[in-house]
Enzyme design. Structure first.
Site, PDB file in Angstrom:
ATOM      1  N   ILE A   1       0.893   2.730  12.401  1.00 44.56           N
ATOM      2  CA  ILE A   1      -0.903   2.061  13.091  1.00 44.56           C
ATOM      3  C   ILE A   1      -1.374   2.682  11.817  1.00 44.56           C
ATOM      4  O   ILE A   1      -1.919   3.351  12.260  1.00 44.56           O
ATOM      5  CB  ILE A   1      -1.014   1.513  14.181  1.00 44.56           C
TER       6      ILE A   1
ATOM      7  N   CYS B   1      -3.296 -11.953   6.170  1.00 46.18           N
ATOM      8  CA  CYS B   1      -4.333 -10.594   5.838  1.00 46.18           C
ATOM      9  C   CYS B   1      -3.027  -9.200   4.698  1.00 46.18           C
ATOM     10  O   CYS B   1      -3.694  -8.699   3.920  1.00 46.18           O
ATOM     11  CB  CYS B   1      -4.443  -9.566   7.403  1.00 46.18           C
TER      12      CYS B   1
ATOM     13  N   ALA C   1      -4.103  -6.918   1.138  1.00 46.68           N
ATOM     14  CA  ALA C   1      -3.983  -5.527   1.649  1.00 46.68           C
ATOM     15  C   ALA C   1      -2.840  -5.097   0.500  1.00 46.68           C
ATOM     16  O   ALA C   1      -3.525  -4.266  -0.700  1.00 46.68           O
ATOM     17  CB  ALA C   1      -3.441  -5.558   2.737  1.00 46.68           C
ATOM     18  N   ARG C   2      -2.459  -6.174   0.194  1.00 44.64           N
ATOM     19  CA  ARG C   2      -0.883  -5.920  -0.998  1.00 44.64           C
ATOM     20  C   ARG C   2      -1.329  -6.112  -2.376  1.00 44.64           C
ATOM     21  O   ARG C   2      -1.728  -5.345  -3.665  1.00 44.64           O
ATOM     22  CB  ARG C   2      -0.028  -6.775  -1.085  1.00 44.64           C
TER      23      ARG C   2
ATOM     24  N   LEU D   1       2.975  19.317 -16.376  1.00 42.33           N
ATOM     25  CA  LEU D   1       2.147  20.059 -15.780  1.00 42.33           C
ATOM     26  C   LEU D   1       3.435  21.786 -15.208  1.00 42.33           C
ATOM     27  O   LEU D   1       2.522  22.503 -14.961  1.00 42.33           O
ATOM     28  CB  LEU D   1       1.791  19.967 -14.164  1.00 42.33           C
TER      29      LEU D   1
ATOM     30  N   GLU E   1       3.232  -2.070   3.332  1.00 39.35           N
ATOM     31  CA  GLU E   1       2.541  -4.025   2.918  1.00 39.35           C
ATOM     32  C   GLU E   1       3.667  -4.180   2.472  1.00 39.35           C
ATOM     33  O   GLU E   1       3.530  -5.062   1.261  1.00 39.35           O
ATOM     34  CB  GLU E   1       1.457  -3.418   2.399  1.00 39.35           C
TER      35      GLU E   1
END
Length: 388
Positions: free
Chosen positions: A166, A241, A245-246, A341, A366
């Site tokens: 969470i 919701c 977020a996705r 790199l 998600e």
């Protein structure tokens, strides 16, 4: 990326003046505030709480929401902000996502007028922080199997259960908690510090170190009758919701990819091997070109989804395609950039490996690759293959 070099397709020409201005504002903040400090925050596993107020002032918390002190910006503008913030670090974009796309969206979409007035203005300002407690130790990709329960009593509700992974829980002022009731899955607003709530940060972590993820336990937590989100019933509530977020992730992943590419390009232009810059070798150019092609394609996909969303025509399977493709490709780009790199790429002086580590989490939360693959599989075949 400028049109003459890395923006080969001139995608900037598809953006309006307001969109470009918003992007530059968030990009400047990222360059000045996040990039100079992120290596230290990441190494120390710290999320600076003071960023909440700064991001509120920047106007990126709940920025797609209307009213109650929320910025009310477009889906494309929100996506551009997510992309610029994740060019700094996935953990910073995750804060904005948890606060705005999850916690604030749940209250805005499903809360009572009193709940909206109580929480949203101060959350939009970054004065209060929210979290979104859906995932459980044994219920990640399958939230329908959650065991957290809320029992109705004469004077309210009693909440019991455990949530895991969470985001922001240890610093949250309010928790949006999803639990099973006799009427199905419902959402509840749990104030921070309520008796019976215990929060433990998950650490040490190899990914998202400048972010906060926790396990939260609810042991006989007593809630008032008006703690319930009255408009949310069933999984439709949390899923609405999650889709917000996705959508932000579709854009954000391209920010991490772009920053990784730019780090590799800059390094390759100045690093000499066998008497010439790395950028002058065919194998290096192939790597850079492959990265750029996927960044341009992924950004164009994100922009298309944003236009659909602003037109009210975005579908869940389209979000799944964007999340599946863009995070998968961003992770490949970050890893390939690290290879340019060389040994220097394993240090925090350079961003690609940090981005790659973070993207391992972004790829998981998600909805995993597997979940989004099955969403698309069901859409194109008409057959659900999530079980059996």
């Amino acid at each position: 990326m400028s049109p003459s070099t890395s923006d080969v397709l001139d995608l900037d020409s598809l953006l309006g003046d307001d969109e470009l201005a918003l992007r530059e504002k968030v990009r400047d903040y990222t360059v000045q505030r996040i990039k100079p400090n992120i290596a230290r925050w990441y190494e120390s596993a710290v999320f600076p709480r003071e960023l909440a107020g700064e991001l509120g002032e920047l106007g990126v918390l709940g920025m797609h929401l209307e009213g109650y002190g929320c910025p009310g910006r477009t889906a494309v503008e929100y996506g551009l902000a997510a992309m610029e913030l994740e060019a700094g670090d996935s953990g910073i974009r995750t804060f904005v996502s948890v606060q705005g796309s999850l916690a604030m969206t749940a209250i805005h979409k499903w809360g009572s007028e009193e709940q909206k007035e109580q929480w949203l203005p101060r959350m939009a300002a970054g004065e209060l922080i929210g979290c979104f407690a859906l995932t459980e130790p044994t219920a990640g990709s399958d939230p329908s199997s959650m065991t957290t329960s809320a029992e109705e009593t004469r004077d309210g509700w009693v909440l019991n259960g455990t949530k895991r992974w969470i985001g922001l829980a240890s610093i949250a002022d309010v928790m949006v908690v999803w639990g099973r009731t006799t009427d199905g899955i419902r959402g509840f607003l749990v104030p921070a510090g309520a008796p019976g709530v215990s929060v433990k940060a998950i650490e040490p972590k190899l990914s998202m170190r400048a972010s906060i993820q926790c396990e939260v336990k609810f042991d006989g937590v007593r809630l008032a009758p008006d703690a319930i989100l009255p408009g949310a019933s069933g999984l439709r509530g949390p899923f609405s919701c999650l889709n917000e977020a996705r959508y932000g992730i579709v854009w954000g992943a391209m920010g991490a990819a772009r920053d990784s590419y730019e780090a590799a390009l800059g390094y390759a232009a100045t690093r000499l091997q066998f008497g010439r810059p790395l950028a002058g070798y065919q194998l290096t150019q192939e790597k850079l070109v492959n990265m750029l092609v996927e960044i341009q394609k992924g950004t164009m996909l994100a922009l298309h989804l944003g236009r659909l969303k602003d037109a009210g025509r975005l579908e869940p399977q389209q979000i799944s395609m964007g999340k599946l493709n863009n995070v998968r490709e961003a992770l490949k780009i970050a890893r390939e950039a690290r290879s340019i790199l060389g040994g220097n790429g394993i240090t925090l002086d350079h961003s690609p490996l940090r981005h790659a580590n973070n993207l391992e989490s972004v790829r998981t939360y998600e909805g995993t690759d597997e979940v989004h693959t099955l969403v698309l599989g069901q859409h194109i075949t008409g057959i659900g293959a999530f079980r059996g």
